[in-house]
Design a protein around this motif. Structure first.
Motif, PDB file in Angstrom:
ATOM      1  N   ASN A 226       9.634  21.817  48.530  1.00 48.09           N
ATOM      2  CA  ASN A 226       9.335  21.522  49.917  1.00 48.09           C
ATOM      3  C   ASN A 226       8.002  22.168  50.281  1.00 48.09           C
ATOM      4  O   ASN A 226       7.217  22.510  49.390  1.00 48.09           O
ATOM      5  N   HIS A 227       7.740  22.342  51.558  1.00 46.77           N
ATOM      6  CA  HIS A 227       6.502  22.982  52.011  1.00 46.77           C
ATOM      7  C   HIS A 227       6.825  24.286  52.725  1.00 46.77           C
ATOM      8  O   HIS A 227       6.170  24.658  53.694  1.00 46.77           O
ATOM      9  N   LEU A 228       7.823  24.982  52.242  1.00 42.91           N
ATOM     10  CA  LEU A 228       8.260  26.231  52.867  1.00 42.91           C
ATOM     11  C   LEU A 228       7.318  27.377  52.506  1.00 42.91           C
ATOM     12  O   LEU A 228       6.615  27.348  51.495  1.00 42.91           O
ATOM     13  N   SER A 229       7.342  28.407  53.334  1.00 42.45           N
ATOM     14  CA  SER A 229       6.485  29.568  53.107  1.00 42.45           C
ATOM     15  C   SER A 229       7.175  30.796  53.686  1.00 42.45           C
ATOM     16  O   SER A 229       8.282  30.724  54.206  1.00 42.45           O
ATOM     17  N   GLY A 230       6.499  31.947  53.586  1.00 39.39           N
ATOM     18  CA  GLY A 230       7.040  33.170  54.161  1.00 39.39           C
ATOM     19  C   GLY A 230       8.046  33.853  53.261  1.00 39.39           C
ATOM     20  O   GLY A 230       8.324  33.420  52.140  1.00 39.39           O
ATOM     21  N   ASP A 231       8.600  34.930  53.783  1.00 37.61           N
ATOM     22  CA  ASP A 231       9.553  35.728  53.014  1.00 37.61           C
ATOM     23  C   ASP A 231      10.901  35.027  52.888  1.00 37.61           C
ATOM     24  O   ASP A 231      11.313  34.271  53.781  1.00 37.61           O
TER      25      ASP A 231
ATOM     26  N   LEU B  87      27.221  32.657  45.606  1.00 36.14           N
ATOM     27  CA  LEU B  87      26.145  31.883  44.999  1.00 36.14           C
ATOM     28  C   LEU B  87      26.279  31.815  43.481  1.00 36.14           C
ATOM     29  O   LEU B  87      26.517  32.820  42.815  1.00 36.14           O
ATOM     30  N   GLN B  88      26.088  30.605  42.970  1.00 32.23           N
ATOM     31  CA  GLN B  88      25.991  30.398  41.532  1.00 32.23           C
ATOM     32  C   GLN B  88      24.595  29.919  41.141  1.00 32.23           C
ATOM     33  O   GLN B  88      24.075  30.283  40.094  1.00 32.23           O
ATOM     34  N   THR B  89      23.996  29.085  42.011  1.00 30.20           N
ATOM     35  CA  THR B  89      22.651  28.564  41.785  1.00 30.20           C
ATOM     36  C   THR B  89      21.843  28.686  43.062  1.00 30.20           C
ATOM     37  O   THR B  89      22.295  28.268  44.138  1.00 30.20           O
ATOM     38  N   PHE B  90      20.637  29.267  42.947  1.00 32.53           N
ATOM     39  CA  PHE B  90      19.730  29.401  44.091  1.00 32.53           C
ATOM     40  C   PHE B  90      18.349  28.951  43.635  1.00 32.53           C
ATOM     41  O   PHE B  90      17.812  29.453  42.651  1.00 32.53           O
ATOM     42  N   SER B  91      17.777  27.973  44.357  1.00 30.94           N
ATOM     43  CA  SER B  91      16.516  27.383  43.903  1.00 30.94           C
ATOM     44  C   SER B  91      15.562  27.163  45.064  1.00 30.94           C
ATOM     45  O   SER B  91      15.883  26.446  46.011  1.00 30.94           O
ATOM     46  N   VAL B  92      14.397  27.781  44.977  1.00 34.10           N
ATOM     47  CA  VAL B  92      13.310  27.545  45.940  1.00 34.10           C
ATOM     48  C   VAL B  92      11.993  27.372  45.183  1.00 34.10           C
ATOM     49  O   VAL B  92      10.924  27.671  45.709  1.00 34.10           O
TER      50      VAL B  92
ATOM     51  N   ASP C  98       5.319  21.091  42.266  1.00 31.58           N
ATOM     52  CA  ASP C  98       4.380  20.028  42.619  1.00 31.58           C
ATOM     53  C   ASP C  98       3.177  20.586  43.370  1.00 31.58           C
ATOM     54  O   ASP C  98       3.323  21.439  44.261  1.00 31.58           O
ATOM     55  N   PRO C  99       1.969  20.110  43.062  1.00 32.19           N
ATOM     56  CA  PRO C  99       0.780  20.545  43.796  1.00 32.19           C
ATOM     57  C   PRO C  99       0.912  20.241  45.286  1.00 32.19           C
ATOM     58  O   PRO C  99       1.416  19.189  45.680  1.00 32.19           O
ATOM     59  N   GLY C 100       0.482  21.187  46.114  1.00 29.93           N
ATOM     60  CA  GLY C 100       0.509  20.983  47.554  1.00 29.93           C
ATOM     61  C   GLY C 100       1.795  21.385  48.226  1.00 29.93           C
ATOM     62  O   GLY C 100       1.914  21.298  49.442  1.00 29.93           O
ATOM     63  N   THR C 101       2.786  21.799  47.440  1.00 33.96           N
ATOM     64  CA  THR C 101       4.027  22.262  48.069  1.00 33.96           C
ATOM     65  C   THR C 101       3.846  23.693  48.557  1.00 33.96           C
ATOM     66  O   THR C 101       2.858  24.351  48.249  1.00 33.96           O
ATOM     67  N   GLY C 102       4.807  24.186  49.321  1.00 32.96           N
ATOM     68  CA  GLY C 102       4.677  25.498  49.939  1.00 32.96           C
ATOM     69  C   GLY C 102       4.783  26.637  48.948  1.00 32.96           C
ATOM     70  O   GLY C 102       5.067  26.443  47.765  1.00 32.96           O
TER      71      GLY C 102
ATOM     72  N   ILE D  47      18.736  31.189  38.947  1.00 28.61           N
ATOM     73  CA  ILE D  47      17.821  31.451  40.060  1.00 28.61           C
ATOM     74  C   ILE D  47      16.479  30.847  39.692  1.00 28.61           C
ATOM     75  O   ILE D  47      15.954  31.107  38.605  1.00 28.61           O
ATOM     76  N   TYR D  48      15.912  30.042  40.587  1.00 28.58           N
ATOM     77  CA  TYR D  48      14.619  29.419  40.343  1.00 28.58           C
ATOM     78  C   TYR D  48      13.664  29.832  41.465  1.00 28.58           C
ATOM     79  O   TYR D  48      13.785  29.373  42.602  1.00 28.58           O
ATOM     80  N   LEU D  49      12.721  30.713  41.134  1.00 26.06           N
ATOM     81  CA  LEU D  49      11.770  31.238  42.113  1.00 26.06           C
ATOM     82  C   LEU D  49      10.334  30.921  41.726  1.00 26.06           C
ATOM     83  O   LEU D  49       9.403  31.334  42.438  1.00 26.06           O
TER      84      LEU D  49
END
Length: 349
Positions: A274-279, A290-295, A299-303, A321-323
């Motif tokens: 997505n185009h998310l930002s911040g902490d 939680l079993q799966t957490f992904s942010v 992709d170029p231009g995403t947050g 976990i995908y960070l």
């Protein structure tokens, strides 16, 4: 209709996953169609009433079967049934003709011969879902995924219910993955029963639909790969029964709200691409199942999320976990994965 064959399935007994045009039904056409549909439903209700005396059980059940037949015929016509590309098993009625609705391809019935599921994934369905399908008394599951449906039939459901004596079905799962649905107007009539809503790969645009926050019994919500924009509202935290939340591949902006900490039952949570930002909010530590957490962002231009990586030290079931693809700073907490039980946990950073 195109037909494909398959081996004979076991007899049905339990639960078994619209749009020649990409737009909505015009208002004039909708009114005419609704009047005709409501009249049909009124006739059904009158038939049931006239056959429901204690001494006429046979007539009552025959009328009930007829009502399901009429409703399914509306569904067949609204989804341009003559053009379906369906897999047909031995004894299935591909054209949904005949009195035995339990023989219709894609239809599952219970032991009493009542329709409990309609499943026609990847079957060339186009057009609109007849709202009358949501009045099938025993219906639990609809799976019309991977078709070309533009209208889910929710918007005029109120009109259908008001103009007839029909009772709303207790539908639990609706899978419309990979269709052309562009709004959720009217879906809140199903809020008391619906636990699974699959709308990945549709035409949802703009901010997250307000209707979602009234669907308090949802356990699975999938709205990935649409064109959803704007920020994630704090109301997401009101869906406290969520087990799985998929919202990757949209254009959501802003920060993840602290209210996600109220989703204490959630097991899979993904807002990647997505185009998310911040902490990332510390309240993630409240999501103990939680079993799966992904942010992640590939992709170029995403947050890009920033700040420190939060601790994932209260999540004994966490294994993915995908960070990656973000801009986190600082050091990785020494107790970052303190309670993770899986030795092979996936943690791309």
């Amino acid at each position: 209709m195109k037909l494909r064959t398959k081996p004979a399935p076991p007899r049905r007994g339990g639960l078994g996953h619209p749009g020649g045009s990409s737009g909505n039904v015009g208002s004039i056409a909708r009114k005419k169609w609704t009047r005709g549909l409501s009249a049909s439903l009124s006739i059904i209700a009158a038939t049931l009433s006239s056959n429901s005396s204690p001494n006429n059980h046979g007539g009552f059940f025959a009328a009930a079967q007829k009502s399901e037949q009429v409703i399914l015929q509306h569904l067949y016509n609204g989804l341009n049934g003559d053009s379906w590309d369906v897999v047909v098993g031995d004894g299935d009625a591909a054209d949904w003709s005949g009195d035995d609705v339990c023989s219709y391809v894609g239809v599952t019935c219970n032991d009493n011969g009542k329709v409990t599921a309609i499943e026609l994934p990847d079957s060339g369905l186009t057009g609109s879902i007849s709202p009358s399908v949501y009045t099938l008394a025993h219906l639990k599951r609809l799976d019309f995924s991977r078709n070309d449906i533009a209208d889910a039939g929710w918007e005029i459901l109120d009109t259908v219910l008001q103009d007839s004596d029909s009772i709303l079905a207790e539908v639990e799962v609706i899978d419309l993955t990979d269709n052309k649905i562009n709004n959720l107007r009217g879906i809140t009539r199903l809020k008391d029963s619906l636990t699974g809503l699959h709308l990945t790969l549709n035409n949802l645009k703009g901010s997250m639909p307000d209707e979602l926050w009234q669907m308090r019994n949802l356990e699975i919500l999938a709205v990935s790969e649409n064109e959803i924009t704007g920020e994630i509202p704090s109301e997401l935290g009101t869906l406290t029964n969520l087990l799985e939340f998929y919202c990757y591949g949209n254009k959501v902006t802003g920060t993840i709200p602290t209210d996600i900490g109220k989703l204490t039952k959630v097991q899979i949570f993904t807002l990647a691409e997505n185009h998310l930002s911040g902490d990332l909010p510390d309240e993630i530590r409240n999501m103990g199942n939680l079993q799966t957490f992904s942010v992640h962002n590939n992709d170029p231009g995403t947050g890009k999320h920033t700040g420190n990586i939060p601790k994932f030290d209260t999540h004994p079931h966490l294994n993915e976990i995908y960070l990656d693809g973000n801009a986190f700073t600082g050091t990785i907490p020494h107790n970052f994965l303190h309670l993770v039980a899986q030795d092979n946990a996936t943690v791309p950073i």
